[in-house]
Design an enzyme around this catalytic site. Structure first.
Site, PDB file in Angstrom:
ATOM      1  N   ASP A   2       0.837  -1.210   0.000  1.00 27.51           N
ATOM      2  CA  ASP A   2       0.000   0.000   0.000  1.00 27.51           C
ATOM      3  C   ASP A   2       0.873   1.261   0.000  1.00 27.51           C
ATOM      4  O   ASP A   2       0.360   2.370  -0.124  1.00 27.51           O
ATOM      5  CB  ASP A   2      -0.990  -0.011   1.170  1.00 27.51           C
ATOM      6  CG  ASP A   2      -0.317   0.029   2.519  1.00 27.51           C
ATOM      7  OD1 ASP A   2       0.923  -0.152   2.595  1.00 27.51           O
ATOM      8  OD2 ASP A   2      -1.034   0.222   3.531  1.00 27.51           O
ATOM      9  N   ASP A  38      -1.054  -6.131  -0.058  1.00 22.07           N
ATOM     10  CA  ASP A  38      -1.390  -5.491   1.218  1.00 22.07           C
ATOM     11  C   ASP A  38      -2.889  -5.254   1.341  1.00 22.07           C
ATOM     12  O   ASP A  38      -3.518  -4.760   0.396  1.00 22.07           O
ATOM     13  CB  ASP A  38      -0.711  -4.114   1.309  1.00 22.07           C
ATOM     14  CG  ASP A  38       0.611  -4.141   2.049  1.00 22.07           C
ATOM     15  OD1 ASP A  38       0.942  -5.169   2.670  1.00 22.07           O
ATOM     16  OD2 ASP A  38       1.307  -3.100   2.002  1.00 22.07           O
ATOM     17  N   LYS A  79      -1.083  -9.358   3.043  1.00 22.85           N
ATOM     18  CA  LYS A  79      -0.334  -8.883   4.217  1.00 22.85           C
ATOM     19  C   LYS A  79      -1.205  -7.888   4.961  1.00 22.85           C
ATOM     20  O   LYS A  79      -1.927  -7.104   4.341  1.00 22.85           O
ATOM     21  CB  LYS A  79       0.988  -8.231   3.793  1.00 22.85           C
ATOM     22  CG  LYS A  79       1.787  -7.661   4.980  1.00 22.85           C
ATOM     23  CD  LYS A  79       3.244  -7.359   4.614  1.00 22.85           C
ATOM     24  CE  LYS A  79       3.461  -6.100   3.817  1.00 22.85           C
ATOM     25  NZ  LYS A  79       2.998  -4.866   4.491  1.00 22.85           N
ATOM     26  N   GLU A 134      -1.106  -5.278   8.675  1.00 27.46           N
ATOM     27  CA  GLU A 134      -0.282  -4.698   9.738  1.00 27.46           C
ATOM     28  C   GLU A 134      -0.911  -4.960  11.101  1.00 27.46           C
ATOM     29  O   GLU A 134      -2.134  -4.942  11.236  1.00 27.46           O
ATOM     30  CB  GLU A 134      -0.155  -3.177   9.525  1.00 27.46           C
ATOM     31  CG  GLU A 134       0.577  -2.803   8.254  1.00 27.46           C
ATOM     32  CD  GLU A 134       0.740  -1.296   8.092  1.00 27.46           C
ATOM     33  OE1 GLU A 134       0.379  -0.530   9.021  1.00 27.46           O
ATOM     34  OE2 GLU A 134       1.232  -0.877   7.033  1.00 27.46           O
ATOM     35  N   GLU A 146       9.685  -3.967  10.292  1.00 28.44           N
ATOM     36  CA  GLU A 146      10.056  -2.684   9.689  1.00 28.44           C
ATOM     37  C   GLU A 146      10.631  -1.716  10.715  1.00 28.44           C
ATOM     38  O   GLU A 146      10.024  -1.474  11.765  1.00 28.44           O
ATOM     39  CB  GLU A 146       8.829  -2.042   9.002  1.00 28.44           C
ATOM     40  CG  GLU A 146       9.151  -0.676   8.375  1.00 28.44           C
ATOM     41  CD  GLU A 146       8.140  -0.186   7.357  1.00 28.44           C
ATOM     42  OE1 GLU A 146       7.220  -0.955   6.989  1.00 28.44           O
ATOM     43  OE2 GLU A 146       8.273   0.975   6.925  1.00 28.44           O
TER      44      GLU A 146
HETATM   45  O1  KIV Z   1       3.667  -1.113   1.494  1.00 23.85           O
HETATM   46  C1  KIV Z   1       4.830  -1.562   1.455  1.00 23.85           C
HETATM   47  O2  KIV Z   1       5.596  -1.327   0.497  1.00 23.85           O
HETATM   48  C2  KIV Z   1       5.275  -2.396   2.574  1.00 23.85           C
HETATM   49  C3  KIV Z   1       6.713  -2.811   2.615  1.00 23.85           C
HETATM   50  C4  KIV Z   1       7.635  -1.673   2.618  1.00 23.85           C
HETATM   51  C5  KIV Z   1       6.994  -3.791   3.667  1.00 23.85           C
HETATM   52  O3  KIV Z   1       4.482  -2.736   3.397  1.00 23.85           O
HETATM   53 NA    NA Z   2       2.472  -1.717   3.289  1.00 23.52          NA
END
Ligand code: KIV
Ligand code: NA
Length: 275
Positions: free
Chosen positions: A44, A83, A113, A115, A182
């Protein structure tokens, strides 16, 4: 033909060869990265990198699906991870399943993914039990920028580093197949990498992690400012700027298009045009 890597393939890399991840948002980026990477993350971060937002908060599920589908179409080897954007999954496991199942069906990606840590563990478990592989993401979680107040590194004191350890333990116990870590100090990354049974994928988390990820535009030199943890492997922005400058000069001089770029018509001579 080639078999695309799966979430279990990435999971099985714990303790083995480092896992290579890179963001990809569109077909040309996916084609380039697919050759060399184990997984492509449709991050994202595209909200900031492609759309010019100051944070990832405005990114929508429809944006993630459009970009995710493009990346899947243009790749064939790497696992594609998409994401879940802010607002699409925090409301509870069922909301998360609705968002994640749309992402899986409409993009063809192999995993999502999300968070968060302890408070997301039930959601991670709910998705994993229903056939959706989940990559976790702890430490600096940019969707929480408005709570954090800045993009500064996390886990630099005992309170924060213990919270991150608990977050990692919660999402991995719930079934996450890998964990993005991160912007944390090497001590925190090392402890997580030792403790977790799945690969840790570092970004700003030192070389001790089981794998790495970067934002492609950051490492290619397409972004004006990059965080300390980025190595700029090329200055593609400078190369592109030079190409565009030469194009503009050629147009102004009527040096482009040339005859080789022109559809010929027998018996027709182009009129002389004074430059
Ligand atoms: O959105 C993204 O690019 C990420 C990575 C940097 C881990 O979540
Ligand atoms: Na991200």
């Amino acid at each position: 033909g080639v078999r695309r890597l799966t979430a279990p393939d990435i999971r099985a890399r714990k303790g083995g060869a480092p896992v290579v991840g890179l963001t990809a948002y569109h077909a040309p980026g996916a084609r380039l990265a697919d050759e060399h990477c184990d997984f492509l993350l449709v991050g994202d971060s595209l909200g900031m990198v492609l759309y010019g937002y100051d944070t990832t908060v405005p990114v929508t599920l429809d944006m993630m699906i459009a970009h995710g589908a493009a990346v899947v179409r243009a790749s064939r080897h790497a696992l594609v991870v998409v994401d879940l954007p802010f607002g699409s999954y925090e409301d509870g496991p069922q909301a998360a399943f609705r968002a994640a199942s749309r992402v899986m069906k409409e993009t063809g990606c192999g995993a999502v993914k999300l968070e968060g840590g302890c408070h997301m563990a039930a959601t991670v478990g709910y998705l994993v039990e229903r056939g959706i592989p989940v990559m976790g993401h702890v430490g600096l979680t940019p969707q929480s920028i408005n709570s954090f107040g800045s993009f500064r590194p996390r886990g630099r004191d005992d309170v924060e580093s213990e919270a991150i350890a608990a977050d990692a333990e919660a999402v991995v116990s719930a079934g996450a197949f890998a964990l993005v870590v991160e912007a944390v100090p090497v001590r925190v990354a090392a402890a997580l990498t030792r403790a977790m049974p799945v690969p840790t994928i570092g970004i700003g988390a030192s070389v001790v992690c089981d794998g790495q990820i970067l934002v492609a535009e950051d490492m290619l030199g397409l972004m004006p400012r990059v965080p300390k943890f980025v190595r700029r492997y090329a200055e593609v922005g400078a190369i592109a700027s030079d190409a565009i400058a030469r194009y503009a000069r050629d147009v102004r001089n009527r040096a482009f298009p040339g005859v080789e770029n022109t559809y010929a018509e027998p018996g027709f001579e182009a009129p002389d045009i004074a430059p």
